[in-house]
Design a protein around this motif. Structure first.
Motif, PDB file in Angstrom:
ATOM      1  N   ALA A 160       3.083   5.170  -4.456  1.00 51.78           N
ATOM      2  CA  ALA A 160       4.475   5.582  -4.674  1.00 51.78           C
ATOM      3  C   ALA A 160       4.829   6.774  -3.793  1.00 51.78           C
ATOM      4  O   ALA A 160       5.918   6.831  -3.210  1.00 51.78           O
ATOM      5  CB  ALA A 160       4.693   5.914  -6.146  1.00 51.78           C
ATOM      6  N   LYS A 161       3.912   7.724  -3.691  1.00 50.69           N
ATOM      7  CA  LYS A 161       4.138   8.899  -2.845  1.00 50.69           C
ATOM      8  C   LYS A 161       4.207   8.505  -1.371  1.00 50.69           C
ATOM      9  O   LYS A 161       5.093   8.967  -0.635  1.00 50.69           O
ATOM     10  CB  LYS A 161       3.020   9.910  -3.069  1.00 50.69           C
ATOM     11  N   GLU A 162       3.272   7.654  -0.944  1.00 50.54           N
ATOM     12  CA  GLU A 162       3.237   7.237   0.462  1.00 50.54           C
ATOM     13  C   GLU A 162       4.526   6.526   0.868  1.00 50.54           C
ATOM     14  O   GLU A 162       5.075   6.767   1.956  1.00 50.54           O
ATOM     15  CB  GLU A 162       2.042   6.319   0.690  1.00 50.54           C
ATOM     16  N   LYS A 163       5.014   5.649  -0.018  1.00 52.40           N
ATOM     17  CA  LYS A 163       6.194   4.842   0.306  1.00 52.40           C
ATOM     18  C   LYS A 163       7.499   5.465  -0.189  1.00 52.40           C
ATOM     19  O   LYS A 163       8.568   4.885   0.043  1.00 52.40           O
ATOM     20  CB  LYS A 163       6.037   3.437  -0.276  1.00 52.40           C
ATOM     21  N   GLN A 164       7.399   6.609  -0.858  1.00 50.98           N
ATOM     22  CA  GLN A 164       8.596   7.293  -1.359  1.00 50.98           C
ATOM     23  C   GLN A 164       9.439   6.365  -2.231  1.00 50.98           C
ATOM     24  O   GLN A 164      10.661   6.243  -2.051  1.00 50.98           O
ATOM     25  CB  GLN A 164       9.412   7.842  -0.198  1.00 50.98           C
ATOM     26  N   ILE A 165       8.769   5.735  -3.188  1.00 48.68           N
ATOM     27  CA  ILE A 165       9.439   4.800  -4.086  1.00 48.68           C
ATOM     28  C   ILE A 165       9.075   5.136  -5.521  1.00 48.68           C
ATOM     29  O   ILE A 165       7.904   5.408  -5.836  1.00 48.68           O
ATOM     30  CB  ILE A 165       9.063   3.334  -3.742  1.00 48.68           C
ATOM     31  N   ALA A 166      10.073   5.176  -6.395  1.00 42.46           N
ATOM     32  CA  ALA A 166       9.830   5.420  -7.813  1.00 42.46           C
ATOM     33  C   ALA A 166       9.413   4.119  -8.491  1.00 42.46           C
ATOM     34  O   ALA A 166       9.784   3.021  -8.051  1.00 42.46           O
ATOM     35  CB  ALA A 166      11.074   5.993  -8.478  1.00 42.46           C
ATOM     36  N   VAL A 167       8.658   4.253  -9.580  1.00 43.20           N
ATOM     37  CA  VAL A 167       8.093   3.089 -10.259  1.00 43.20           C
ATOM     38  C   VAL A 167       8.264   3.229 -11.765  1.00 43.20           C
ATOM     39  O   VAL A 167       7.935   4.284 -12.334  1.00 43.20           O
ATOM     40  CB  VAL A 167       6.586   2.927  -9.938  1.00 43.20           C
ATOM     41  N   TYR A 168       8.784   2.188 -12.404  1.00 42.44           N
ATOM     42  CA  TYR A 168       8.704   2.039 -13.855  1.00 42.44           C
ATOM     43  C   TYR A 168       7.706   0.924 -14.130  1.00 42.44           C
ATOM     44  O   TYR A 168       7.907  -0.205 -13.687  1.00 42.44           O
ATOM     45  CB  TYR A 168      10.064   1.684 -14.468  1.00 42.44           C
ATOM     46  N   LYS A 206      -2.205  -6.468  -7.798  1.00 47.92           N
ATOM     47  CA  LYS A 206      -0.945  -7.203  -7.728  1.00 47.92           C
ATOM     48  C   LYS A 206       0.250  -6.256  -7.819  1.00 47.92           C
ATOM     49  O   LYS A 206       1.255  -6.448  -7.129  1.00 47.92           O
ATOM     50  CB  LYS A 206      -0.867  -8.249  -8.846  1.00 47.92           C
ATOM     51  N   VAL A 207       0.144  -5.251  -8.669  1.00 44.28           N
ATOM     52  CA  VAL A 207       1.216  -4.262  -8.786  1.00 44.28           C
ATOM     53  C   VAL A 207       1.423  -3.559  -7.452  1.00 44.28           C
ATOM     54  O   VAL A 207       2.566  -3.377  -6.990  1.00 44.28           O
ATOM     55  CB  VAL A 207       0.903  -3.250  -9.906  1.00 44.28           C
ATOM     56  N   GLY A 235      -4.061   6.266 -10.582  1.00 43.53           N
ATOM     57  CA  GLY A 235      -4.123   7.115  -9.399  1.00 43.53           C
ATOM     58  C   GLY A 235      -3.709   6.424  -8.121  1.00 43.53           C
ATOM     59  O   GLY A 235      -2.939   6.979  -7.316  1.00 43.53           O
ATOM     60  N   SER A 236      -4.191   5.206  -7.892  1.00 45.69           N
ATOM     61  CA  SER A 236      -3.861   4.520  -6.640  1.00 45.69           C
ATOM     62  C   SER A 236      -2.399   4.110  -6.599  1.00 45.69           C
ATOM     63  O   SER A 236      -1.764   4.114  -5.529  1.00 45.69           O
ATOM     64  CB  SER A 236      -4.764   3.294  -6.457  1.00 45.69           C
ATOM     65  N   ILE A 237      -1.823   3.784  -7.761  1.00 46.80           N
ATOM     66  CA  ILE A 237      -0.406   3.434  -7.813  1.00 46.80           C
ATOM     67  C   ILE A 237       0.441   4.669  -7.525  1.00 46.80           C
ATOM     68  O   ILE A 237       1.431   4.603  -6.784  1.00 46.80           O
ATOM     69  CB  ILE A 237      -0.064   2.814  -9.176  1.00 46.80           C
ATOM     70  N   CYS A 238       0.058   5.805  -8.095  1.00 44.97           N
ATOM     71  CA  CYS A 238       0.782   7.049  -7.821  1.00 44.97           C
ATOM     72  C   CYS A 238       0.717   7.416  -6.346  1.00 44.97           C
ATOM     73  O   CYS A 238       1.713   7.846  -5.744  1.00 44.97           O
ATOM     74  CB  CYS A 238       0.213   8.180  -8.673  1.00 44.97           C
ATOM     75  N   SER A 239      -0.442   7.237  -5.743  1.00 45.89           N
ATOM     76  CA  SER A 239      -0.589   7.553  -4.318  1.00 45.89           C
ATOM     77  C   SER A 239       0.284   6.654  -3.455  1.00 45.89           C
ATOM     78  O   SER A 239       0.891   7.106  -2.469  1.00 45.89           O
ATOM     79  CB  SER A 239      -2.059   7.403  -3.901  1.00 45.89           C
TER      80      SER A 239
END
Length: 325
Positions: A94-102, A25-26, A88-92
């Protein structure tokens, strides 16, 4: 530098106490925020895998109670281990979409033995790197029955285009010294994460915005009675005692003058974006800057211990052998 920044609230409900399903969901919410051209997307307190709502509903303070032990054991099994790569998958993404996450997580901290849970706020930058993990300094009231006390290691801010962003968990946002530690580092975009309660966000969001003349994004989780799934231990007891909305949302965004950009949201799942402008911060800092021209460092000084607290320090000596030969 580009003055304007698109930021996103992801007010969603977890698949309560189910880590893998909540990660899905995240990631869906990150994709939705990215599709809206957001540079930052934020999620509620311990959204992954969920806030310990059961404590109020099951007699959480009963000592040595088998019910509490079983629920906590399940919670621990679903808590996030950063060391084991759970993000790991969330970090990947974020990198793919160039978006920061809190992202608010219930963290099973390997550096503290791996069997206690911390309320942690994780910042992942646009290159997919975890830049800080802030463990809640003081869990509130019944939260202390499931969460451990954190430390100051994560009291850090991060550059995001022309902004400097930092964040705190829930009632930490009422702690003047915790806020001041972020203000002094140049914070001008503050992320306050909550489990989901409009009564919490409606006052403090505007207060923080006016106090530091900054943008404040309060992001809440959402929890509905039907989100208590049948696979949760003691489901019938928890479900039977729950209100319709244990977490009713309340996510919002305030401008540096305290005005609403997004008024507190109702109990609905949504990913909502807004554009903020650094020029407004500069204008509001003209008459009040609590860490700059309106500070008095000759009178006041705040010292912050940002060492990660740990139980043991091991000194391994290399063994050597000698021979008379």
């Amino acid at each position: 530098m580009e003055d304007k920044l698109s930021i996103a609230i992801a007010q969603i409900a977890p698949v309560w106490l189910n880590k893998s399903a909540t990660i899905n969901k995240v990631e869906s919410a990150i994709l939705e925020a990215s599709a809206q051209n957001a540079s930052l997307v934020c999620f509620g307190e311990t959204l992954l895998p969920g806030y310990p709502f059961w404590l109020d509903l099951t007699g959480g303070s009963k000592f040595n109670d088998p019910v509490q032990k079983e629920i906590f054991a399940h919670y621990l099994s679903q808590a996030v281990s950063i060391e084991e790569g759970d993000l790991g998958s969330i970090c990947s993404l974020a990198k793919e979409k160039q978006i920061a996450v809190y992202l608010g997580i219930a963290e099973r901290a390997g550096d503290r033995g791996g069997h206690s849970v911390y309320c942690s706020l994780v910042y992942i930058d646009r290159s997919g790197l975890i830049q800080s993990v802030h463990r809640k300094l003081m869990p509130t009231y019944e939260e202390r029955l499931s969460w451990s006390i954190g430390d100051g290691h994560g009291l850090r801010v991060h550059s995001l285009e022309s902004f400097t962003v930092g964040g705190l968990n829930c009632w930490e946002n009422w702690m003047p010294m915790a806020r001041s530690a972020l203000y002094a580092q140049g914070e001008n975009l503050h992320v306050a994460v909550w489990p989901g309660n409009t009564n919490n966000t409606i006052d403090v969001t505007r207060h923080l915005a006016k106090e530091n003349r900054m943008y404040v994004l309060s992001v809440s989780g959402l929890m509905r009675r039907e989100d208590i799934g049948p696979d949760v231990p003691h489901h019938d007891l928890i479900f039977g005692n729950a209100q319709d909305f244990p977490g009713d949302g309340g996510s919002c965004i305030a401008a540096p003058d305290g005005s609403w950009i997004v008024e507190p949201l109702g109990p609905e799942e949504t990913v909502l974006t807004a554009v903020i402008d650094m020029q407004t911060v500069r204008e509001e800092r003209q008459n009040f800057d609590p860490s700059g021209h309106y500070s008095r460092p000759d009178v006041f000084e705040l010292r912050v211990n940002r060492e990660r607290q740990k139980l043991t320090t091991f000194s391994d000596e290399k063994l050597t052998t000698s021979s008379d030969e």
